[in-house]
Design an enzyme around this catalytic site. Structure first.
Site: not given
Ligand code: COA
Length: 409
Positions: A135, A103, A137-138, A167, A17, A242-244
């Site tokens: 990592k 990576r 999430y919301e 998000d 998101q 707020g103030g009110q």
């Molecule tokens: N081709 C090949 N690999 C791909 C790819 C592509 N087009 N796109 C993504 N990937 C791989 C990445 O290389 C990564 O692999 P690696 O860990 O082996 O290097 C993997 O997919 C994605 O990892 P990640 O983003 O960590 O996914 P996740 O599902 O484990 O975690 C989140 C999800 C949201 C927790 C994480 O992305 C995160 O913390 N993001 C930052 C904060 C954020 O935006 N949070 C969510 C808000 S909605």
């Protein structure tokens, strides 16, 4: 009519998101947003599906007006194609877990070498420090950015808010950073790195609670409904912040959303006393000033509720607004999706989709007089592979077929 960001190209590696909410706004401002997905697709295409084998609303409501290509970034040919595209785009946006793009072989230094004009925007959970590699999430961001500790009632647990401030809230901060970087590039000719941490964005939205934290060191927060204060800002239920003073009071017939939020400005007190049938309180020194009312806001809102609970929320809205008293009925999601004024404002919008048919989405909240957003459906997975790889990058048809067969696209 042209669009504000016409000619700006966004390579969109965002998922879930926070990132997609940012790039969707850029698309609505007129940028050409090309979403790169692993051949399996953004995970949200399949999450929370309401219809079998059809892109979920989770995906379709966050990826409008984008084009979609698939690309395996872990394949050599995938990296080559990506390198070529980075050279041709203005913005790269991503919100993978920490270090994922590095990576893949693309550090900020490498990306700058490929395209010094590139603006590279990343959303992560946290800034530099002990949480950098975590990592997020919301609700993790809500928990660590000041929202959960201040949401809820004093005698209950911390609560998550329904607004996706971690998000989409972070996504909107990223939009601001990207637009500023685009503007600065006009003068410097250089791109730059834009980073936004979800914890920071939530904290920015919880700014007033840090105001109150500092006020607390000088005494109790008198406008809070709480009677006792510790060393941190307490949860204060529906107090306005707020103030009110404000509170959500019950309306008839007493359903879960039969409430109205009422704010009592000094000027609103006299008309309120008349509406609630207590005109004598307008001049009563025990009630007539904000300072006099401050220590008994609970009693004041109880008196107001004694009146509102006899009336429907729309009726109360009309009666209070007739006296310019700020208030807001609690609108259910059903009421919102069916609200004709929101549809007329094109903030609740119907979009056609080839697989799911018509669906409703939230449109563009930012209105530009010379760049109206035209809300178009989200792309199917890899729908634009031929258009972008074939026509724009000149990859021959036979190689495209081979790339598909080998899982590169
Ligand atoms: N081709 C090949 N690999 C791909 C790819 C592509 N087009 N796109 C993504 N990937 C791989 C990445 O290389 C990564 O692999 P690696 O860990 O082996 O290097 C993997 O997919 C994605 O990892 P990640 O983003 O960590 O996914 P996740 O599902 O484990 O975690 C989140 C999800 C949201 C927790 C994480 O992305 C995160 O913390 N993001 C930052 C904060 C954020 O935006 N949070 C969510 C808000 S909605």
């Amino acid at each position: 009519m042209g669009k504000a960001l016409e000619g700006v190209r966004v390579l969109d590696m965002t998922h879930v998101q926070s990132g997609p909410s940012c790039t969707q706004i850029l698309a609505w401002l007129g940028a050409d947003v090309v979403k790169i997905e692993a051949p399996g697709g953004d995970i949200t295409r399949k999450q929370l599906r309401d219809l079998p084998d059809v892109d979920s609303l989770y995906f379709t409501m966050l990826n409008c007006n984008k084009r979609s290509i698939t690309l395996n970034m872990k394949s050599e040919r995938g990296k080559e194609l990506f390198t070529e595209m980075v050279g041709q785009f203005d913005i790269l946006a991503e919100n993978f877990g920490p270090g994922a793009v590095d990576r893949m072989g693309f550090s900020w230094e490498t990306l700058q070498e490929i395209n010094p004009r590139l603006i590279y925007a990343s959303i992560k959970g946290f800034g530099d420090g002990p949480y950098t590699h975590f990592k997020a999430y919301e609700v993790v961001a809500q928990a660590m950015g000041g929202s959960m500790t201040t949401t809820g009632f004093e005698d209950g647990p911390p609560l998550a808010t329904g607004s996706q401030i971690g998000d989409s809230g972070t996504g909107m901060h990223a939009v601001a950073g990207i637009l500023a970087a685009l503007y600065q590039r006009e003068h410097t000719g250089r791109g730059q790195r834009v980073t936004v941490a979800m914890q920071h964005a939530v904290l920015n939205l919880c700014r007033v609670k840090l105001r109150d934290q500092q006020r607390l060191t000088h005494g109790p927060l008198n406008e809070y409904p709480n009677r006792e204060f510790g060393d941190a800002v307490p949860r204060s239920g529906n107090a306005s912040g707020g103030g009110q003073p404000g509170w959500a009071v019950k309306c008839a017939p007493g359903g879960p959303n039969d409430y109205i939020y009422v704010i009592v400005q000094p000027v609103g007190w006299e008309p309120i006393t008349k509406l609630i049938g207590r005109p004598e309180l307008a001049d009563d020194p025990e009630w007539s000033t904000p300072a006099a009312r401050l220590s008994k806001l609970d009693k004041m809102f109880q008196m107001i509720e004694d009146w509102t609970s006899e009336h429907g929320k729309w009726d109360v809205l009309a009666k209070l607004n007739a006296h310019n008293i700020p208030c807001g009925p609690i609108l259910s999601t059903k009421e919102i999706i069916e609200d004709t004024s929101l549809a007329e404002n094109e903030i609740v919008v119907k979009v056609d989709h080839p697989e799911r048919g018509e669906f409703t989405t939230v449109g563009m909240p930012i209105k530009l007089s010379d760049s109206a957003a035209d809300i178009q459906r989200s792309p199917l997975l890899g729908e634009h592979n031929q258009e972008i790889y074939g026509h724009e990058l000149g990859v021959p048809d036979n190689e495209l077929a081979e790339l598909k067969a080998n899982g590169v696209i």
